[in-house]
Design a protein around this motif. Structure first.
Motif, PDB file in Angstrom:
ATOM      1  N   ASN A   1       4.869   4.671   0.009  1.00  0.00           N
ATOM      2  CA  ASN A   1       3.586   3.983   0.004  1.00  0.00           C
ATOM      3  C   ASN A   1       2.980   3.971   1.404  1.00  0.00           C
ATOM      4  O   ASN A   1       1.783   4.160   1.577  1.00  0.00           O
ATOM      5  N   SER A   2       3.790   3.752   2.428  1.00  0.00           N
ATOM      6  CA  SER A   2       3.298   3.745   3.806  1.00  0.00           C
ATOM      7  C   SER A   2       2.783   5.115   4.220  1.00  0.00           C
ATOM      8  O   SER A   2       1.794   5.222   4.942  1.00  0.00           O
TER       9      SER A   2
ATOM     10  N   LEU B   1      -3.926   1.165   5.453  1.00  0.00           N
ATOM     11  CA  LEU B   1      -3.191  -0.072   5.718  1.00  0.00           C
ATOM     12  C   LEU B   1      -3.225  -0.415   7.199  1.00  0.00           C
ATOM     13  O   LEU B   1      -3.350  -1.581   7.577  1.00  0.00           O
TER      14      LEU B   1
ATOM     15  N   ARG C   1      -7.604  -3.683  -2.519  1.00  0.00           N
ATOM     16  CA  ARG C   1      -6.366  -2.908  -2.524  1.00  0.00           C
ATOM     17  C   ARG C   1      -5.439  -3.469  -3.581  1.00  0.00           C
ATOM     18  O   ARG C   1      -5.417  -4.673  -3.824  1.00  0.00           O
TER      19      ARG C   1
ATOM     20  N   VAL D   1      -1.392  -3.635  -4.644  1.00  0.00           N
ATOM     21  CA  VAL D   1      -0.053  -3.461  -4.087  1.00  0.00           C
ATOM     22  C   VAL D   1       0.567  -2.198  -4.667  1.00  0.00           C
ATOM     23  O   VAL D   1       0.555  -1.987  -5.880  1.00  0.00           O
ATOM     24  N   MET D   2       1.065  -1.361  -3.795  1.00  0.00           N
ATOM     25  CA  MET D   2       1.707  -0.093  -4.148  1.00  0.00           C
ATOM     26  C   MET D   2       0.757   0.874  -4.854  1.00  0.00           C
ATOM     27  O   MET D   2       1.193   1.821  -5.482  1.00  0.00           O
TER      28      MET D   2
ATOM     29  N   THR E   1      -7.810 -12.592  -1.993  1.00  0.00           N
ATOM     30  CA  THR E   1      -7.010 -12.079  -3.104  1.00  0.00           C
ATOM     31  C   THR E   1      -7.647 -12.599  -4.382  1.00  0.00           C
ATOM     32  O   THR E   1      -7.972 -13.778  -4.478  1.00  0.00           O
TER      33      THR E   1
ATOM     34  N   TYR F   1      -5.982  -7.460  -3.464  1.00  0.00           N
ATOM     35  CA  TYR F   1      -6.110  -8.143  -2.182  1.00  0.00           C
ATOM     36  C   TYR F   1      -7.071  -7.371  -1.278  1.00  0.00           C
ATOM     37  O   TYR F   1      -7.484  -6.266  -1.607  1.00  0.00           O
TER      38      TYR F   1
END
Length: 129
Positions: free
Chosen positions: A3-4, A11, A52, A54-55, A100, A113
């Motif tokens: 993911n990063s 991010l 965004r 998550v993941m 969020t 978020y």
């Protein structure tokens, strides 16, 4: 770790800016095309939030009189449609990197978020608390 690597630049920008610099921006051409493919005119939406997942990366929620359209919620190219009548609870919470937004529906829960505060408020005000 993956993911990063996939979403690292975006991010990193969120961390540096202390917020999502794209949250109050326009839709991408691809997002506009996907909404139009659903028969929607982005200019006539009741609310629009960009944030965004998550993941998952960038996502868009678009509110119409009868549905909430979710772009990029389950994968980058996904288009999910939730009937407004199926939404049982909506809330927003101020976060470190933007708002969020959380939804509960008869079919499950959804969240995003890094959302612009004004856009988040506009969306949540039109849905059940």
């Amino acid at each position: 770790m993956l993911n990063s690597l996939v979403h690292g630049d975006a991010l990193f920008e969120i961390l540096i800016e202390s917020g999502n610099p794209y949250a109050d921006g326009p839709l991408t051409e691809g997002e506009t095309s996907r909404l139009q493919a659903e028969g929607l005119d982005p200019a006539t939406l009741q609310a629009l939030v960009i944030g965004r997942v998550v993941m998952g990366g960038r996502a868009v929620w678009a509110l119409t009189p009868s549905h909430l359209i979710l772009l990029g919620q389950t994968d980058r190219r996904s288009v999910d449609r939730i009937e407004r009548a199926a939404i049982t609870h909506a809330e927003r919470e101020k976060g470190r990197y933007g708002d969020t937004v959380r939804l509960k529906t008869t079919g499950g829960s959804w969240s995003m978020y890094g959302v612009d505060a004004a856009r988040a408020q506009r969306l949540v005000q039109q849905l059940p608390a």
